[in-house]
Design a protein around this motif. Structure first.
Motif, PDB file in Angstrom:
ATOM      1  N   VAL A  79      43.597  25.386  -7.644  1.00  0.00           N
ATOM      2  CA  VAL A  79      42.668  26.114  -7.155  1.00  0.00           C
ATOM      3  C   VAL A  79      41.656  25.404  -5.478  1.00  0.00           C
ATOM      4  O   VAL A  79      41.925  26.690  -4.803  1.00  0.00           O
ATOM      5  N   ASN A 121      35.693  27.014 -17.476  1.00  0.00           N
ATOM      6  CA  ASN A 121      37.137  27.669 -15.976  1.00  0.00           C
ATOM      7  C   ASN A 121      38.465  28.012 -15.906  1.00  0.00           C
ATOM      8  O   ASN A 121      38.698  28.769 -15.294  1.00  0.00           O
ATOM      9  N   SER A 122      38.664  26.646 -16.745  1.00  0.00           N
ATOM     10  CA  SER A 122      39.752  27.734 -16.793  1.00  0.00           C
ATOM     11  C   SER A 122      40.062  28.685 -17.904  1.00  0.00           C
ATOM     12  O   SER A 122      41.355  29.463 -17.876  1.00  0.00           O
ATOM     13  N   PHE A 175      33.033  28.083 -10.024  1.00  0.00           N
ATOM     14  CA  PHE A 175      32.955  27.428 -10.113  1.00  0.00           C
ATOM     15  C   PHE A 175      32.205  26.347  -9.541  1.00  0.00           C
ATOM     16  O   PHE A 175      32.407  25.195 -10.484  1.00  0.00           O
ATOM     17  N   THR A 219      42.192  31.655 -23.644  1.00  0.00           N
ATOM     18  CA  THR A 219      42.030  30.229 -22.522  1.00  0.00           C
ATOM     19  C   THR A 219      43.580  30.668 -22.897  1.00  0.00           C
ATOM     20  O   THR A 219      44.628  30.929 -21.437  1.00  0.00           O
ATOM     21  N   LEU A 267      48.019  26.438 -11.390  1.00  0.00           N
ATOM     22  CA  LEU A 267      47.158  27.060 -11.760  1.00  0.00           C
ATOM     23  C   LEU A 267      46.909  27.635 -13.160  1.00  0.00           C
ATOM     24  O   LEU A 267      46.322  26.646 -14.209  1.00  0.00           O
ATOM     25  N   ASP A 277      45.960  25.651 -17.172  1.00  0.00           N
ATOM     26  CA  ASP A 277      44.907  25.746 -17.174  1.00  0.00           C
ATOM     27  C   ASP A 277      45.347  26.087 -19.123  1.00  0.00           C
ATOM     28  O   ASP A 277      44.215  26.052 -19.777  1.00  0.00           O
ATOM     29  N   LEU A 283      34.333  34.179  -7.329  1.00  0.00           N
ATOM     30  CA  LEU A 283      35.035  31.983  -7.178  1.00  0.00           C
ATOM     31  C   LEU A 283      34.186  31.394  -6.707  1.00  0.00           C
ATOM     32  O   LEU A 283      34.389  30.525  -7.881  1.00  0.00           O
ATOM     33  N   SER A 297      44.152  21.323 -12.278  1.00  0.00           N
ATOM     34  CA  SER A 297      43.191  22.966 -12.473  1.00  0.00           C
ATOM     35  C   SER A 297      42.172  22.705 -11.498  1.00  0.00           C
ATOM     36  O   SER A 297      42.116  23.648 -10.136  1.00  0.00           O
ATOM     37  N   ASN A 340      39.688  31.697 -14.694  1.00  0.00           N
ATOM     38  CA  ASN A 340      40.307  31.562 -13.994  1.00  0.00           C
ATOM     39  C   ASN A 340      41.444  32.773 -13.935  1.00  0.00           C
ATOM     40  O   ASN A 340      42.143  33.481 -13.324  1.00  0.00           O
ATOM     41  N   ASN A 389      46.411  32.919 -19.934  1.00  0.00           N
ATOM     42  CA  ASN A 389      46.899  32.239 -19.388  1.00  0.00           C
ATOM     43  C   ASN A 389      48.792  32.120 -19.397  1.00  0.00           C
ATOM     44  O   ASN A 389      49.249  31.704 -18.397  1.00  0.00           O
ATOM     45  N   TYR A 424      42.010  35.404 -11.122  1.00  0.00           N
ATOM     46  CA  TYR A 424      42.654  35.129 -10.406  1.00  0.00           C
ATOM     47  C   TYR A 424      43.975  36.140 -10.489  1.00  0.00           C
ATOM     48  O   TYR A 424      44.930  36.703  -9.144  1.00  0.00           O
TER      49      TYR A 424
END
Length: 326
Positions: free
Chosen positions: A118, A287-288, A253, A41, A69, A73, A249, A114, A291, A45, A295
């Protein structure tokens, strides 16, 4: 002392942290897996943050939302996920009540940021595809930075407000917040129903618009020479890619936030075990982790940026103007 306080105090007097129920090997494995998720994570990010900040080609309005985002995250992975995993692995909360209050304030704020990052990305992509000329002329870097700033401030105010009405267990070895019925409904709408509805509706519209564009190109090619067949092929690939990204996505989510929705609906109706509450929170945190994959890793420019970052080429002169989009 009123009756509620007395019952709470009496319950805490008889509360003791249970002994660890897993073997040492499983205990170590759980910590290793948790550390791997946290590292993924944070590093994932962080790579997005460095890429968007360093390379000038990536200084676009849409990427400002991607940057926002990634920052939320990254902070969630660095500040929230480690104590969350430790709390899940250990038989009880080991950090004390003061840290518990700070932990949930930070957690709730970063989770909201976060989620709404999104949502803003969904709005941005819909506007860009539905009216690209108007979007290009009206949406600037300055305006997008203002939107990002407003998003952080709004969620900070909301998080502080709802945190004011949170109730925490008073026992030293527990860290479970709760809300009354009214604020539970408000939080359910604000943190789940509204953002998810916006994402599904807008991304569905994006898919429909992309499909119309592809159909128009195919019809145009029927009346033109075969030279334009490459355009048709490219449009079809773009259409399939849009559908794929849309499905991933919305699915991710939904999978990450649906347990929270169920918990919010049933938390005040039936008694839910602490383990279930911990799993719900971990799902939102995961979810973080995903992501950056959704993305960034779907796009070639990110892979080029990662290669330049890992090989330390970003420290070379004029590395900021390297063409990473071609």
């Amino acid at each position: 002392m009123n009756l509620t306080e007395f019952n709470q105090s009496d319950r805490c007097d008889h509360f003791s942290c249970p002994e660890r129920s897993v073997s040492p090997a499983v205990y170590i494995l759980l910590y290793m897996c948790s550390a791997a998720v946290v590292l993924l994570t944070v590093c994932g990010n962080l790579l997005v943050i460095i890429s968007v900040l360093h390379f000038k080609q990536l200084h676009t309005p849409t990427n400002m939302l991607v940057l926002s985002l990634a920052v939320s995250d990254f902070l969630l992975g660095a500040l929230v996920m480690p104590p969350m995993f430790i709390w899940t692995i250990e038989p009880c909360w080991i950090f004390g009540r003061d840290f518990c209050v700070c932990f949930w304030l930070i957690s709730f704020f970063l989770m909201m940021i976060s989620i709404y990052n999104v949502t803003l990305i969904a709005v941005d992509r819909f506007l860009a595809l539905s009216n690209p000329f108007l979007y290009t002329n009206t949406v600037s870097m300055k305006k997008m930075c203002t939107v990002v700033y407003f998003n952080w401030c709004l969620n900070l105010v909301y998080s502080s407000l709802i945190f004011y009405y949170m109730i925490f267990e008073m026992c030293p070895e527990e860290c479970v917040p709760s809300l009354n019925e009214v604020w539970t409904v408000i939080d359910l709408i604000y943190s789940f129903i509204f953002p998810l509805s916006v994402i599904i509706i807008l991304y569905t519209r994006v898919f429909v618009i992309a499909k119309k564009h592809a159909t128009a190109i195919r019809e145009l090619n029927n009346h033109t020479r075969p030279k334009t067949q490459k355009i048709t092929s490219h449009s079809m690939k773009s259409e399939r890619k849009a559908a794929k990204v849309l499905g991933i996505l919305v699915s991710v989510f939904l999978v990450c936030l649906l347990p929270y929705c169920i918990y919010s609906l049933l938390g005040n109706v039936i008694e839910i075990q602490l383990e279930s509450f911990q799993k719900v929170t971990i799902m939102i945190c995961l979810n973080s982790t995903i992501n950056p994959v959704i993305y960034a890793l779907f796009y070639p420019w990110f892979r080029r940026c990662v290669k330049l970052i890992i090989t330390l080429q970003i420290f070379q002169t004029n590395s900021a103007i390297i063409n990473v989009l071609s």
